[in-house]
Motif scaffolding. Structure first.
Motif, PDB file in Angstrom:
ATOM      1  N   MET A   1       0.865  -1.208   0.000  1.00 53.74           N
ATOM      2  CA  MET A   1       0.000   0.000   0.000  1.00 53.74           C
ATOM      3  C   MET A   1       0.894   1.248   0.000  1.00 53.74           C
ATOM      4  O   MET A   1       1.890   1.301   0.684  1.00 53.74           O
ATOM      5  CB  MET A   1      -0.897  -0.033   1.247  1.00 53.74           C
ATOM      6  N   PHE A   2       0.490   2.194  -0.777  1.00 54.21           N
ATOM      7  CA  PHE A   2       1.220   3.464  -0.790  1.00 54.21           C
ATOM      8  C   PHE A   2       0.695   4.304   0.364  1.00 54.21           C
ATOM      9  O   PHE A   2      -0.470   4.194   0.731  1.00 54.21           O
ATOM     10  CB  PHE A   2       0.960   4.188  -2.103  1.00 54.21           C
ATOM     11  N   ASN A   3       1.570   5.164   0.901  1.00 51.75           N
ATOM     12  CA  ASN A   3       1.007   6.035   1.920  1.00 51.75           C
ATOM     13  C   ASN A   3       0.290   7.215   1.250  1.00 51.75           C
ATOM     14  O   ASN A   3       0.512   7.513   0.074  1.00 51.75           O
ATOM     15  CB  ASN A   3       2.068   6.474   2.948  1.00 51.75           C
ATOM     16  N   SER A   4      -0.561   7.852   2.041  1.00 48.84           N
ATOM     17  CA  SER A   4      -1.437   8.856   1.424  1.00 48.84           C
ATOM     18  C   SER A   4      -0.644  10.036   0.867  1.00 48.84           C
ATOM     19  O   SER A   4      -1.017  10.633  -0.138  1.00 48.84           O
ATOM     20  CB  SER A   4      -2.486   9.336   2.423  1.00 48.84           C
ATOM     21  N   THR A   5       0.510  10.346   1.464  1.00 43.92           N
ATOM     22  CA  THR A   5       1.319  11.459   0.953  1.00 43.92           C
ATOM     23  C   THR A   5       1.767  11.172  -0.482  1.00 43.92           C
ATOM     24  O   THR A   5       1.731  12.045  -1.346  1.00 43.92           O
ATOM     25  CB  THR A   5       2.580  11.644   1.836  1.00 43.92           C
ATOM     26  N   GLU A   6       2.186   9.922  -0.719  1.00 41.46           N
ATOM     27  CA  GLU A   6       2.662   9.573  -2.058  1.00 41.46           C
ATOM     28  C   GLU A   6       1.534   9.656  -3.082  1.00 41.46           C
ATOM     29  O   GLU A   6       1.699  10.193  -4.176  1.00 41.46           O
ATOM     30  CB  GLU A   6       3.243   8.141  -2.041  1.00 41.46           C
ATOM     31  N   VAL A   7       0.381   9.115  -2.695  1.00 40.93           N
ATOM     32  CA  VAL A   7      -0.748   9.107  -3.627  1.00 40.93           C
ATOM     33  C   VAL A   7      -1.186  10.539  -3.936  1.00 40.93           C
ATOM     34  O   VAL A   7      -1.361  10.923  -5.097  1.00 40.93           O
ATOM     35  CB  VAL A   7      -1.918   8.285  -3.054  1.00 40.93           C
ATOM     36  N   ILE A   8      -1.311  11.339  -2.881  1.00 37.66           N
ATOM     37  CA  ILE A   8      -1.768  12.721  -3.085  1.00 37.66           C
ATOM     38  C   ILE A   8      -0.724  13.518  -3.875  1.00 37.66           C
ATOM     39  O   ILE A   8      -1.064  14.347  -4.717  1.00 37.66           O
ATOM     40  CB  ILE A   8      -2.057  13.408  -1.708  1.00 37.66           C
ATOM     41  N   GLU A   9       0.557  13.228  -3.621  1.00 37.64           N
ATOM     42  CA  GLU A   9       1.610  13.953  -4.356  1.00 37.64           C
ATOM     43  C   GLU A   9       1.469  13.716  -5.855  1.00 37.64           C
ATOM     44  O   GLU A   9       1.502  14.651  -6.664  1.00 37.64           O
ATOM     45  CB  GLU A   9       3.000  13.502  -3.888  1.00 37.64           C
ATOM     46  N   THR A  10       1.284  12.467  -6.241  1.00 40.66           N
ATOM     47  CA  THR A  10       1.136  12.156  -7.670  1.00 40.66           C
ATOM     48  C   THR A  10      -0.103  12.834  -8.250  1.00 40.66           C
ATOM     49  O   THR A  10      -0.047  13.429  -9.329  1.00 40.66           O
ATOM     50  CB  THR A  10       1.054  10.626  -7.875  1.00 40.66           C
ATOM     51  N   ILE A  11      -1.202  12.754  -7.517  1.00 35.21           N
ATOM     52  CA  ILE A  11      -2.445  13.339  -8.042  1.00 35.21           C
ATOM     53  C   ILE A  11      -2.333  14.858  -8.144  1.00 35.21           C
ATOM     54  O   ILE A  11      -2.741  15.459  -9.139  1.00 35.21           O
ATOM     55  CB  ILE A  11      -3.638  12.895  -7.170  1.00 35.21           C
ATOM     56  N   ASP A  12      -1.711  15.477  -7.151  1.00 35.40           N
ATOM     57  CA  ASP A  12      -1.517  16.938  -7.225  1.00 35.40           C
ATOM     58  C   ASP A  12      -0.603  17.317  -8.383  1.00 35.40           C
ATOM     59  O   ASP A  12      -0.819  18.320  -9.056  1.00 35.40           O
ATOM     60  CB  ASP A  12      -0.929  17.476  -5.913  1.00 35.40           C
ATOM     61  N   MET A  13       0.455  16.522  -8.585  1.00 37.98           N
ATOM     62  CA  MET A  13       1.364  16.806  -9.709  1.00 37.98           C
ATOM     63  C   MET A  13       0.580  16.834 -11.021  1.00 37.98           C
ATOM     64  O   MET A  13       0.787  17.695 -11.864  1.00 37.98           O
ATOM     65  CB  MET A  13       2.452  15.727  -9.814  1.00 37.98           C
ATOM     66  N   ILE A  14      -0.325  15.891 -11.170  1.00 39.63           N
ATOM     67  CA  ILE A  14      -1.072  15.787 -12.430  1.00 39.63           C
ATOM     68  C   ILE A  14      -2.162  16.855 -12.509  1.00 39.63           C
ATOM     69  O   ILE A  14      -2.305  17.541 -13.515  1.00 39.63           O
ATOM     70  CB  ILE A  14      -1.684  14.378 -12.572  1.00 39.63           C
ATOM     71  N   GLU A  15      -2.926  16.997 -11.427  1.00 42.17           N
ATOM     72  CA  GLU A  15      -4.114  17.856 -11.514  1.00 42.17           C
ATOM     73  C   GLU A  15      -3.822  19.329 -11.267  1.00 42.17           C
ATOM     74  O   GLU A  15      -4.497  20.194 -11.805  1.00 42.17           O
ATOM     75  CB  GLU A  15      -5.183  17.361 -10.529  1.00 42.17           C
ATOM     76  N   LYS A  16      -2.816  19.619 -10.425  1.00 42.09           N
ATOM     77  CA  LYS A  16      -2.582  21.026 -10.089  1.00 42.09           C
ATOM     78  C   LYS A  16      -1.303  21.585 -10.685  1.00 42.09           C
ATOM     79  O   LYS A  16      -1.154  22.785 -10.833  1.00 42.09           O
ATOM     80  CB  LYS A  16      -2.524  21.198  -8.558  1.00 42.09           C
ATOM     81  N   GLU A  17      -0.329  20.699 -10.986  1.00 42.26           N
ATOM     82  CA  GLU A  17       0.991  21.205 -11.387  1.00 42.26           C
ATOM     83  C   GLU A  17       1.347  20.840 -12.831  1.00 42.26           C
ATOM     84  O   GLU A  17       2.500  20.907 -13.233  1.00 42.26           O
ATOM     85  CB  GLU A  17       2.051  20.679 -10.404  1.00 42.26           C
TER      86      GLU A  17
END
Lengths: 449, 89
Positions: A1-17
């Motif tokens: 399982m990935f930790n939530s920081t890793e998952v959110i980091e990837t999603i933010d990179m794609i959606e916000k950055e």
């Protein structure tokens, strides 16, 4: 399982950055398509490209949905067309239009390779081919063209440099706002596996068919740096490396999987930071995040050198095969930070030239006055090619002498090509220098054997 | 094949119920859930096993995004490899 920081980091990179795969580019050899005349060759080229790239767009779209990461462009690069039409060079535009029709049918964004490699000399068939470039660009939509005029090994073909200046002017006259020039680039030290346009072509040393992927993500790097405003430059470089590593890993994943599904070899990941005109997707803003009041001021070259190097170092670790241009692009019209700096006069042509000594390519997407003489454009290319030749790096020129436009006007290209304020160029004539022609000899350090 | 499901948006009743029913209907098994609320913001990350799902992941992702829109949440289904690639050496 990935930790939530890793998952959110990837999603933010794609959606916000704005992290995206900028392009999945299929390189296709056309050497098997040479026939006895231009019409048969054009037909063979069309059939071959359509057959090889039939699944490119659906496969890329499927991957994009599965991984949840945008794949912005799907592209094709082909063998330099001058080699395919060597027996009937004047009729090369038939092949150009066949390629454009294939691109249209396939739903790809650009097709590159209407190209000639004349770095040591211009063969007669190449000279005749080059004369068709303006017509080819004026009668196609998605076709891109490039010329290699020099290399560190062979020197600079100044006759070709002279000719390119004329071709740029002709192309500008034949296309609205001179947009044809946005699809034409002249290189020194061109690379054979570049997935980015306008300079993509499929080198003769390559496999029959190959998948190259270009990644992007200047917004991700800027965002990461914004959390460490007090870091020294060693720490900043480390952070850029780590970020480039993650970006490139996403590119490597898509490249390998696209190649597997399409049943062709994986070529390279080009780990470039390629900006777009969208806010938050700017290389210029990374440099400003590092502490420059505005891109173009003193310190810009040093900051860019550090960025370019850190991107390469992070990316090389992340991919089994890197290639292409790999580094930071500085196209003026395609980067909101560059556009704004140019509009307020903070960045000049000369500073851009200095920046090309340390960035991944060269003078890119710069609008210049429509009445700029061909010899001045050739001289701009000669300067840029000299930087590439002496420093063993790829350099290039993609300038747009926008017809009827003066310094202070703006040219709108639309989409990823953005908009460009017309920048002044030096008015001292290079006519005599350029008209001399010949070969600018390769530097002594090129003789390494 | 494993996938990561993320659900974000303003907290409300029944989010987990909706998402779990959606996954169950697609024959997707939930392996792990972590969920937090920050202020009124809901964030849930699920690891799921989609190997018995007969649809391809791209269409599941599209359907999940649509279901998310219906309940006012962002719902993403992504192949685990994108996270493996970026966060595991």
């Amino acid at each position: 399982m990935f930790n939530s920081t890793e998952v959110i980091e990837t999603i933010d990179m794609i959606e916000k950055e704005h992290l995206d795969i900028r392009t999945v580019t299929m390189g296709i050899s056309l050497l098997s398509c040479i026939r006895g005349d231009a019409e048969q060759t054009a037909r063979a080229v069309y059939d071959h490209v359509v057959r090889r790239a039939e699944q490119l767009v659906p496969t890329a779209e499927q991957l994009s949905r599965e991984y949840g990461i945008p794949i912005v462009n799907k592209r094709v690069s082909v063998t330099p067309v001058s080699l395919i039409t060597a027996a009937f060079p004047e009729e090369s535009p038939l092949v150009a239009r066949a390629l454009d029709r294939a691109a249209d049918l396939l739903g790809i964004d650009f097709l590159g390779g209407y190209s000639a490699l004349v770095h040591k000399a211009t063969a007669e068939y190449e000279a005749r081919f080059l004369s068709t470039v303006p017509e080819a660009l004026a009668t196609t939509e998605k076709l891109c063209s490039s010329v290699n005029v020099g290399s560190s090994r062979s020197g600079i073909n100044m006759d070709a440099v002279k000719r390119v200046g004329e071709l740029v002017k002709e192309t500008a006259q034949l296309t609205p706002e001179g947009i044809g020039c946005a699809k034409f680039v002249a290189f020194c030290n061109a690379v054979e596996d570049n997935p980015f346009m306008a300079g993509a072509f499929h080198g003769v040393g390559e496999a029959d068919c190959v998948i190259n992927v270009g990644v992007s993500g200047p917004g991700v790097v800027q965002h990461a740096l914004s959390f460490v405003p007090e870091a020294d430059l060693t720490e900043a470089a480390e952070l850029i490396k780590r970020t480039a590593f993650k970006i490139t890993r996403a590119g490597q994943l898509v490249a390998k999987e696209a190649a597997r599904r399409l049943g062709v070899p994986f070529g390279v990941v080009d780990l470039s930071l390629a900006p777009t005109p969208a806010r938050g997707d700017s290389v210029a803003h990374i440099l400003e995040e590092l502490g420059l009041e505005t891109v173009g001021g003193h310190g810009t070259t040093a900051a860019l050198a550090m960025l370019n190097d850190a991107v390469k170092k992070g990316g090389v670790m992340a991919s089994s095969r890197v290639g292409g241009l790999s580094g930071a692009f500085i196209p003026v019209s395609e980067d909101i930070g560059m556009i704004e700096a140019a509009e307020k006069g903070a960045i000049t042509f000369d500073k851009l030239e200095a920046m090309t000594c340390v960035c991944s390519v060269g003078l890119d997407m710069i609008a210049i006055p429509g009445d700029t003489p061909a010899s001045t454009i050739s001289a701009i290319l000669a300067d840029e090619a000299a930087i590439g030749m002496v420093n063993n790096k790829t350099t290039a020129v993609r300038v747009i002498p926008a017809p009827g436009k003066k310094v202070g006007d703006t040219v709108n290209f639309g989409g990823l090509l953005g908009r460009a304020p017309v920048m002044p160029v030096h008015t001292g004539s290079a006519e005599k220098f350029i008209s001399r022609g010949g070969i600018l000899p390769a530097p002594i350090h090129s003789f390494k054997n | 094949m494993k996938a990561v499901v993320t659900v974000t948006g303003t907290d409300r009743k029944g989010i987990i119920a909706q998402v779990s029913s959606f996954l169950c209907a697609k024959n997707i098994n939930i392996l792990d859930i972590s969920q937090t609320i920050l202020g009124d913001q809901f964030a849930m990350i699920m690891m799921v096993d989609a190997s018995e799902c007969t649809e391809d992941l791209a269409s599941v992702a599209a359907a999940a995004a649509e279901m998310g829109r219906d309940i006012g949440m962002s719902v993403r289904v992504q192949h685990e490899d994108i996270f493996n690639a970026m966060h595991r050496v």
